[in-house]
Design a protein around this motif. Structure first.
Motif, PDB file in Angstrom:
ATOM      1  N   ALA A  36       0.571  -1.502  -0.373  1.00  0.00           N
ATOM      2  CA  ALA A  36       0.161  -0.118   0.285  1.00  0.00           C
ATOM      3  C   ALA A  36       1.528   1.289   0.346  1.00  0.00           C
ATOM      4  CB  ALA A  36      -1.007   0.067   0.809  1.00  0.00           C
ATOM      5  N   SER A  37       1.711   1.127   0.560  1.00  0.00           N
ATOM      6  CA  SER A  37       2.949   2.080   0.361  1.00  0.00           C
ATOM      7  C   SER A  37       4.369   1.799   0.788  1.00  0.00           C
ATOM      8  CB  SER A  37       2.420   3.382   1.684  1.00  0.00           C
ATOM      9  OG  SER A  37       2.641   2.711   2.814  1.00  0.00           O
ATOM     10  N   ARG A  38       5.464   3.057   0.827  1.00  0.00           N
ATOM     11  CA  ARG A  38       6.667   2.262   1.225  1.00  0.00           C
ATOM     12  C   ARG A  38       7.136   2.054   2.339  1.00  0.00           C
ATOM     13  NH1 ARG A  38      11.856   3.747  -2.473  1.00  0.00           N
ATOM     14  NH2 ARG A  38      11.829   3.244  -4.578  1.00  0.00           N
ATOM     15  N   GLN A  39       6.116   2.835   3.377  1.00  0.00           N
ATOM     16  CA  GLN A  39       5.555   2.222   4.823  1.00  0.00           C
ATOM     17  C   GLN A  39       5.515   0.983   5.156  1.00  0.00           C
ATOM     18  OE1 GLN A  39       3.691   4.806   7.982  1.00  0.00           O
ATOM     19  NE2 GLN A  39       5.210   5.692   9.060  1.00  0.00           N
ATOM     20  N   HIS A  40       3.915   0.818   4.311  1.00  0.00           N
ATOM     21  CA  HIS A  40       3.528  -0.997   4.974  1.00  0.00           C
ATOM     22  C   HIS A  40       4.942  -1.629   4.163  1.00  0.00           C
ATOM     23  CE1 HIS A  40      -0.412  -0.640   5.672  1.00  0.00           C
ATOM     24  NE2 HIS A  40      -0.330   0.238   5.951  1.00  0.00           N
ATOM     25  N   TYR A  41       5.159  -1.397   3.351  1.00  0.00           N
ATOM     26  CA  TYR A  41       6.440  -2.410   2.578  1.00  0.00           C
ATOM     27  C   TYR A  41       7.716  -2.790   3.630  1.00  0.00           C
ATOM     28  CZ  TYR A  41      10.113  -4.763  -0.045  1.00  0.00           C
ATOM     29  OH  TYR A  41      10.559  -5.054  -0.132  1.00  0.00           O
ATOM     30  N   GLY A  42       7.699  -1.610   4.409  1.00  0.00           N
ATOM     31  CA  GLY A  42       9.430  -1.002   4.931  1.00  0.00           C
ATOM     32  C   GLY A  42       9.058  -2.602   6.796  1.00  0.00           C
ATOM     33  N   ALA A  43       7.686  -2.451   6.925  1.00  0.00           N
ATOM     34  CA  ALA A  43       7.092  -3.327   7.802  1.00  0.00           C
ATOM     35  C   ALA A  43       6.790  -4.380   7.795  1.00  0.00           C
ATOM     36  CB  ALA A  43       5.529  -2.723   8.525  1.00  0.00           C
ATOM     37  N   GLN A  79      20.309  -9.968   2.327  1.00  0.00           N
ATOM     38  CA  GLN A  79      19.667  -9.582   1.477  1.00  0.00           C
ATOM     39  C   GLN A  79      18.670  -8.638   2.372  1.00  0.00           C
ATOM     40  OE1 GLN A  79      20.810 -12.060   0.920  1.00  0.00           O
ATOM     41  NE2 GLN A  79      20.620 -13.313  -1.549  1.00  0.00           N
ATOM     42  N   VAL A  80      17.975  -8.802   2.608  1.00  0.00           N
ATOM     43  CA  VAL A  80      17.060  -8.364   4.403  1.00  0.00           C
ATOM     44  C   VAL A  80      17.320  -7.234   4.242  1.00  0.00           C
ATOM     45  CG1 VAL A  80      15.739  -8.401   5.813  1.00  0.00           C
ATOM     46  CG2 VAL A  80      15.654 -10.203   3.630  1.00  0.00           C
ATOM     47  N   GLU A  81      19.249  -6.928   5.172  1.00  0.00           N
ATOM     48  CA  GLU A  81      19.308  -5.839   6.034  1.00  0.00           C
ATOM     49  C   GLU A  81      19.574  -5.379   4.955  1.00  0.00           C
ATOM     50  OE1 GLU A  81      22.192  -8.671   9.005  1.00  0.00           O
ATOM     51  OE2 GLU A  81      23.111  -8.398   7.710  1.00  0.00           O
ATOM     52  N   LEU A 128       5.290 -11.288  -4.743  1.00  0.00           N
ATOM     53  CA  LEU A 128       5.817  -9.764  -3.835  1.00  0.00           C
ATOM     54  C   LEU A 128       6.249  -9.224  -4.290  1.00  0.00           C
ATOM     55  CD1 LEU A 128       5.702 -11.575  -0.190  1.00  0.00           C
ATOM     56  CD2 LEU A 128       4.139 -10.363  -1.130  1.00  0.00           C
ATOM     57  N   PHE A 129       7.460  -9.900  -5.051  1.00  0.00           N
ATOM     58  CA  PHE A 129       8.259  -9.422  -6.301  1.00  0.00           C
ATOM     59  C   PHE A 129       7.509  -8.267  -7.230  1.00  0.00           C
ATOM     60  CE2 PHE A 129      12.072  -9.380  -9.491  1.00  0.00           C
ATOM     61  CZ  PHE A 129      12.931  -8.951  -8.578  1.00  0.00           C
ATOM     62  N   LYS A 130       6.766  -9.051  -7.957  1.00  0.00           N
ATOM     63  CA  LYS A 130       6.333  -8.064  -9.207  1.00  0.00           C
ATOM     64  C   LYS A 130       5.573  -6.707  -8.603  1.00  0.00           C
ATOM     65  CE  LYS A 130       3.321  -8.189 -13.443  1.00  0.00           C
ATOM     66  NZ  LYS A 130       1.796  -9.156 -13.769  1.00  0.00           N
ATOM     67  N   HIS A 141      17.452  -3.013  -5.352  1.00  0.00           N
ATOM     68  CA  HIS A 141      16.980  -1.635  -4.586  1.00  0.00           C
ATOM     69  C   HIS A 141      15.591  -2.137  -3.973  1.00  0.00           C
ATOM     70  CE1 HIS A 141      17.525   2.303  -2.722  1.00  0.00           C
ATOM     71  NE2 HIS A 141      15.647   2.239  -2.883  1.00  0.00           N
ATOM     72  N   GLY A 142      16.501  -2.592  -2.561  1.00  0.00           N
ATOM     73  CA  GLY A 142      14.522  -2.510  -1.923  1.00  0.00           C
ATOM     74  C   GLY A 142      13.906  -4.063  -1.693  1.00  0.00           C
ATOM     75  N   ALA A 143      14.008  -4.917  -2.183  1.00  0.00           N
ATOM     76  CA  ALA A 143      13.585  -5.438  -2.433  1.00  0.00           C
ATOM     77  C   ALA A 143      14.445  -7.206  -3.534  1.00  0.00           C
ATOM     78  CB  ALA A 143      12.061  -6.137  -4.281  1.00  0.00           C
ATOM     79  N   ARG A 144      15.594  -7.217  -2.897  1.00  0.00           N
ATOM     80  CA  ARG A 144      16.343  -8.793  -3.135  1.00  0.00           C
ATOM     81  C   ARG A 144      16.392  -9.755  -2.645  1.00  0.00           C
ATOM     82  NH1 ARG A 144      19.228  -3.651  -1.458  1.00  0.00           N
ATOM     83  NH2 ARG A 144      21.342  -2.752  -3.308  1.00  0.00           N
ATOM     84  N   HIS A 145      15.787  -9.072  -1.259  1.00  0.00           N
ATOM     85  CA  HIS A 145      14.958 -10.945  -1.104  1.00  0.00           C
ATOM     86  C   HIS A 145      14.011 -11.564  -1.592  1.00  0.00           C
ATOM     87  CE1 HIS A 145      12.385  -8.332   1.396  1.00  0.00           C
ATOM     88  NE2 HIS A 145      11.565  -9.463   1.757  1.00  0.00           N
ATOM     89  N   LEU A 146      13.346 -10.129  -1.848  1.00  0.00           N
ATOM     90  CA  LEU A 146      12.334 -11.013  -2.823  1.00  0.00           C
ATOM     91  C   LEU A 146      12.642 -11.773  -4.222  1.00  0.00           C
ATOM     92  CD1 LEU A 146       9.277  -9.032  -2.079  1.00  0.00           C
ATOM     93  CD2 LEU A 146      10.348 -11.234  -1.155  1.00  0.00           C
ATOM     94  N   ALA A 147      13.628 -11.635  -4.592  1.00  0.00           N
ATOM     95  CA  ALA A 147      14.334 -11.895  -6.210  1.00  0.00           C
ATOM     96  C   ALA A 147      14.495 -13.564  -6.107  1.00  0.00           C
ATOM     97  CB  ALA A 147      15.383 -10.701  -6.659  1.00  0.00           C
TER      98      ALA A 147
END
Length: 205
Positions: A36-43, A79-81, A128-130, A141-147
Motif C-alpha cells: 500500500a505504501s513504502r511504509q507498509h512495505y518497510g514493516a 539481502q534483507v539487511e 510480492l516481487f512484482k 534496490h529494496g526488494a533483493r530478498h524477494l528476487a
C-alpha cells in the motif's frame, strides 16, 4: 500392502499439515497490504528480517550443507539487511535470541521443517516481487530478498524438494519435521503481528 508410490512425499505431507497455519499468515499479510505504501512495505521487511535472523544459522550448518548441496547460497538475511538499508530503516532490536542455533544444538527434523517454510516463501514471492516493482523497488534496490534464485523459482524449489525428500529419518522423527514447519509459520505470524500491526514502526531513521 500400500504402494510406495501412493505414499505422499515429505514436502507434500508438510504442505497438507501446514495448510491452516500458512493460510493464517497469508491472510494476515494480504489484509495488511504490504504494498500500500513504502511504509507498509518497510514493516513487512522488518518482519522478514526477524524470520531470516531466526534461520540464518541453518545455512552455515555443515550437516545441512551436506544434505542440501548449495544451501549456503540460499541464505537471504544479508539481502534483507540491505533492503532495510535501502529503505532507510535500522535493524530492529529483538529481545529474544534467534529461534534456531546451528552446530551441536541443531535438531535435524526441526530444522527441516523450518527450511521448508523458508524456501517455500521464496517460491511464493513471485507476486510480492512484482508488486514491489510498483513501489519502485527491485532486485538491485529494496526488494533483493524477494528476487528469484538465479536458477529460477520453480527450478530452485524442485531441487530443494528433491533434497528434502531424500533425507533419511526414522518414522518417529517425521512428526518433529511437521512441528518445526508449523512453529516456523507461527513465528512469522507473530512477527507480522509485531511489525505490521502498526506500520508507523517502520519510520526511516
Amino acid at each position: 500392502m500400500s504402494n510406495p508410490a501412493d505414499i505422499p512425499s515429505r514436502a507434500a505431507s508438510l504442505k497438507a499439515a501446514t495448510h491452516a497455519a500458512h493460510q493464517r499468515l497469508d491472510g494476515g499479510i494480504m489484509k495488511f497490504n504490504p504494498f500500500a505504501s513504502r511504509q507498509h512495505y518497510g514493516a513487512f521487511v522488518l518482519m522478514q528480517y526477524a524470520f531470516h535472523r531466526d534461520v540464518a544459522a541453518l545455512f552455515d550448518d555443515p550437516t545441512l550443507n551436506q544434505l542440501f548441496p548449495g544451501l549456503a547460497a540460499r541464505a537471504r538475511l544479508r539481502q534483507v539487511e540491505r533492503d532495510l538499508a535501502d529503505l532507510g530503516l535500522a535493524l530492529p532490536m529483538l529481545a529474544a535470541p534467534p529461534a534456531l542455533a546451528g552446530g551441536a544444538a541443531l535438531d535435524l527434523p526441526t530444522a527441516l521443517g523450518w527450511l521448508y517454510v523458508e524456501e517455500g516463501s521464496n517460491l511464493g514471492a513471485a507476486f510480492l516481487f512484482k508488486a514491489a516493482a510498483g513501489l519502485g523497488l527491485g532486485a538491485e534496490h529494496g526488494a533483493r530478498h524477494l528476487a528469484p534464485h538465479e536458477d529460477g523459482r520453480a527450478t530452485s524449489w524442485r531441487a530443494f524438494v528433491g533434497q528434502l525428500d531424500s533425507v533419511v529419518l526414522a518414522p518417529s522423527d517425521e512428526a518433529r519435521v511437521v512441528a518445526g514447519a508449523i512453529a516456523a509459520f507461527e513465528q512469522v505470524t507473530g512477527y507480522m503481528d509485531m511489525f505490521c500491526h502498526d506500520a508507523s514502526l517502520a519510520q526511516p531513521a
